[in-house]
Write a protein that holds these residues in place. Structure first.
Motif, mmCIF file in Angstrom:
data_model
loop_
_atom_site.group_PDB
_atom_site.id
_atom_site.type_symbol
_atom_site.label_atom_id
_atom_site.label_comp_id
_atom_site.label_asym_id
_atom_site.label_seq_id
_atom_site.Cartn_x
_atom_site.Cartn_y
_atom_site.Cartn_z
ATOM 1 N N MET A 61 0.786 -1.142 0.018
ATOM 2 C CA MET A 61 0.225 -0.175 -0.127
ATOM 3 C C MET A 61 0.908 1.196 0.011
ATOM 4 N N SER A 62 0.623 2.326 -0.834
ATOM 5 C CA SER A 62 1.285 3.428 -0.972
ATOM 6 C C SER A 62 1.192 4.323 0.373
ATOM 7 N N GLN A 63 2.160 5.088 0.512
ATOM 8 C CA GLN A 63 2.254 5.925 1.717
ATOM 9 C C GLN A 63 0.781 6.879 1.895
ATOM 10 N N ALA A 64 0.792 7.475 0.340
ATOM 11 C CA ALA A 64 -0.316 8.503 0.440
ATOM 12 C C ALA A 64 -1.721 7.711 0.779
ATOM 13 N N LEU A 65 -1.757 6.514 0.481
ATOM 14 C CA LEU A 65 -3.088 5.661 0.662
ATOM 15 C C LEU A 65 -3.020 5.275 2.209
ATOM 16 N N LYS A 66 -2.136 4.954 2.874
ATOM 17 C CA LYS A 66 -1.914 4.614 4.353
ATOM 18 C C LYS A 66 -2.480 6.345 5.053
ATOM 19 N N GLY A 86 -10.343 15.589 8.052
ATOM 20 C CA GLY A 86 -9.241 14.663 7.701
ATOM 21 C C GLY A 86 -9.024 14.723 6.254
ATOM 22 N N LYS A 87 -10.003 14.699 5.363
ATOM 23 C CA LYS A 87 -9.970 15.180 3.826
ATOM 24 C C LYS A 87 -9.057 16.436 3.726
ATOM 25 N N TRP A 88 -9.513 17.644 4.485
ATOM 26 C CA TRP A 88 -8.740 18.724 4.117
ATOM 27 C C TRP A 88 -7.425 18.556 4.619
ATOM 28 N N THR A 89 -7.120 17.927 5.548
ATOM 29 C CA THR A 89 -5.487 17.661 6.034
ATOM 30 C C THR A 89 -4.933 17.034 5.061
ATOM 31 N N PHE A 90 -5.431 15.845 4.531
ATOM 32 C CA PHE A 90 -4.898 14.999 3.512
ATOM 33 C C PHE A 90 -4.474 15.914 2.430
ATOM 34 N N LEU A 108 1.680 20.038 0.164
ATOM 35 C CA LEU A 108 3.065 20.177 0.580
ATOM 36 C C LEU A 108 3.971 19.342 0.047
ATOM 37 N N LYS A 109 3.885 18.208 -0.249
ATOM 38 C CA LYS A 109 4.600 17.410 -1.091
ATOM 39 C C LYS A 109 4.743 17.789 -2.421
ATOM 40 N N ALA A 110 3.812 18.469 -3.190
ATOM 41 C CA ALA A 110 4.005 18.654 -4.539
ATOM 42 C C ALA A 110 3.073 20.068 -4.628
ATOM 43 N N PRO A 111 4.238 21.095 -4.301
ATOM 44 C CA PRO A 111 3.336 22.244 -3.887
ATOM 45 C C PRO A 111 2.668 22.987 -5.251
ATOM 46 N N TYR A 112 2.850 22.772 -6.401
ATOM 47 C CA TYR A 112 2.248 23.327 -7.562
ATOM 48 C C TYR A 112 0.881 23.129 -7.219
ATOM 49 N N MET A 166 -7.951 22.824 -14.962
ATOM 50 C CA MET A 166 -8.508 21.421 -15.110
ATOM 51 C C MET A 166 -7.468 20.429 -15.419
ATOM 52 N N CYS A 167 -6.499 20.737 -16.158
ATOM 53 C CA CYS A 167 -5.312 19.947 -16.323
ATOM 54 C C CYS A 167 -4.772 19.563 -15.091
ATOM 55 N N ASN A 168 -4.404 20.497 -14.193
ATOM 56 C CA ASN A 168 -3.776 20.278 -12.932
ATOM 57 C C ASN A 168 -4.551 19.395 -12.206
ATOM 58 N N MET A 169 -5.914 19.671 -12.130
ATOM 59 C CA MET A 169 -6.832 18.512 -11.579
ATOM 60 C C MET A 169 -6.727 17.330 -11.927
ATOM 61 N N ALA A 170 -6.473 17.278 -13.370
ATOM 62 C CA ALA A 170 -6.571 15.929 -13.739
ATOM 63 C C ALA A 170 -5.315 15.081 -13.408
ATOM 64 N N GLU A 171 -4.042 15.851 -13.356
ATOM 65 C CA GLU A 171 -2.951 15.096 -13.301
ATOM 66 C C GLU A 171 -3.015 14.813 -11.593
ATOM 67 N N LEU A 172 -3.409 15.782 -10.728
ATOM 68 C CA LEU A 172 -3.321 15.507 -9.434
ATOM 69 C C LEU A 172 -4.302 14.138 -9.172
ATOM 70 N N ALA A 173 -5.395 13.942 -9.636
ATOM 71 C CA ALA A 173 -6.354 13.058 -9.288
ATOM 72 C C ALA A 173 -5.718 11.676 -9.938
ATOM 73 N N GLY A 174 -5.316 11.798 -11.231
ATOM 74 C CA GLY A 174 -4.738 10.591 -11.900
ATOM 75 C C GLY A 174 -3.385 10.149 -11.225
ATOM 76 N N GLY A 175 -2.864 10.915 -10.881
ATOM 77 C CA GLY A 175 -1.300 10.770 -10.161
ATOM 78 C C GLY A 175 -1.531 9.953 -8.791
ATOM 79 N N THR A 176 -2.322 10.579 -8.162
ATOM 80 C CA THR A 176 -2.812 9.958 -6.651
ATOM 81 C C THR A 176 -3.443 8.742 -6.654
ATOM 82 N N MET A 177 -4.504 8.646 -7.998
ATOM 83 C CA MET A 177 -5.130 7.287 -7.962
ATOM 84 C C MET A 177 -4.006 6.255 -8.449
ATOM 85 N N THR A 178 -3.002 6.721 -9.449
ATOM 86 C CA THR A 178 -2.071 5.964 -9.965
ATOM 87 C C THR A 178 -1.050 5.136 -8.561
ATOM 88 N N ASP A 179 -0.823 6.246 -7.787
ATOM 89 C CA ASP A 179 -0.074 6.047 -6.645
ATOM 90 C C ASP A 179 -0.795 4.942 -5.695
#
Length: 154
Positions: free
Chosen positions: A1-6, A17-21, A27-31, A69-82
């Motif tokens: 399990m990935s660190q992010a998912l943990k 909790g959702k806001w904190t996450f 913080l990890k990926a500031p952009y 929206m591209c930024n949203m897509a990369e964040l959602a896609g990258g986090t799901m992949t992770d």
């Protein structure tokens, strides 16, 4: 399990909790903080994030900017992949194709899912992620397919 998912699993049911996450991810990926995302759901093969239609993400006509929206897509896609890739593997975005379908005139939600849910994790290969961005009326305003390069860790 990935660190992010943990971390997600630890925080999701806590107050704020959702806001904190979401803040920890930024913080990890500031952009990504430029769109002030809030994660709604995260699990293997699925990620959902929301952004508010606010001044910082608007374009000259008062709708949500295409790159937000591209930024949203990369964040959602990258986090799901992770959250999906086995801990024996690593991933990196390789490319993204996008379609702008309608003006984004409300708050938005991005949903990321794999193109191939039963992906075979073997030697390095492309892993495709679908991201759909919807407005508050459930209209799809944007679609993306992100190509992730997934390979075994060295």
């Amino acid at each position: 399990m990935s660190q992010a998912l943990k971390i997600w699993n630890t925080l999701v049911n806590k107050p704020a909790g959702k806001w904190t996450f979401s803040k920890l991810i930024c913080l990890k990926a500031p952009y990504f903080s430029s769109i002030s995302p809030v994660f709604e759901t995260l699990r293997a093969n699925y990620c959902e994030i929301k952004i508010k239609k606010q001044r910082s993400v608007l374009n000259h006509i008062g709708t949500v900017h295409a790159i937000a929206m591209c930024n949203m897509a990369e964040l959602a896609g990258g986090t799901m992949t992770d959250a999906t890739v086995p801990s024996t593997h690593r991933w990196i975005p390789k490319g993204m194709t996008v379609e702008y379908l309608k003006k984004a005139e409300t708050d938005l939600i991005a949903i990321a899912t794999p193109v191939e849910p039963n992906f075979q994790w073997n030697q390095g290969r492309d892993y495709l992620v679908n991201v759909e961005v919807k407005d508050l009326h459930q209209n799809t305003v944007f679609k993306a397919v992100i190509t992730m390069w997934v390979s075994a860790q060295k």
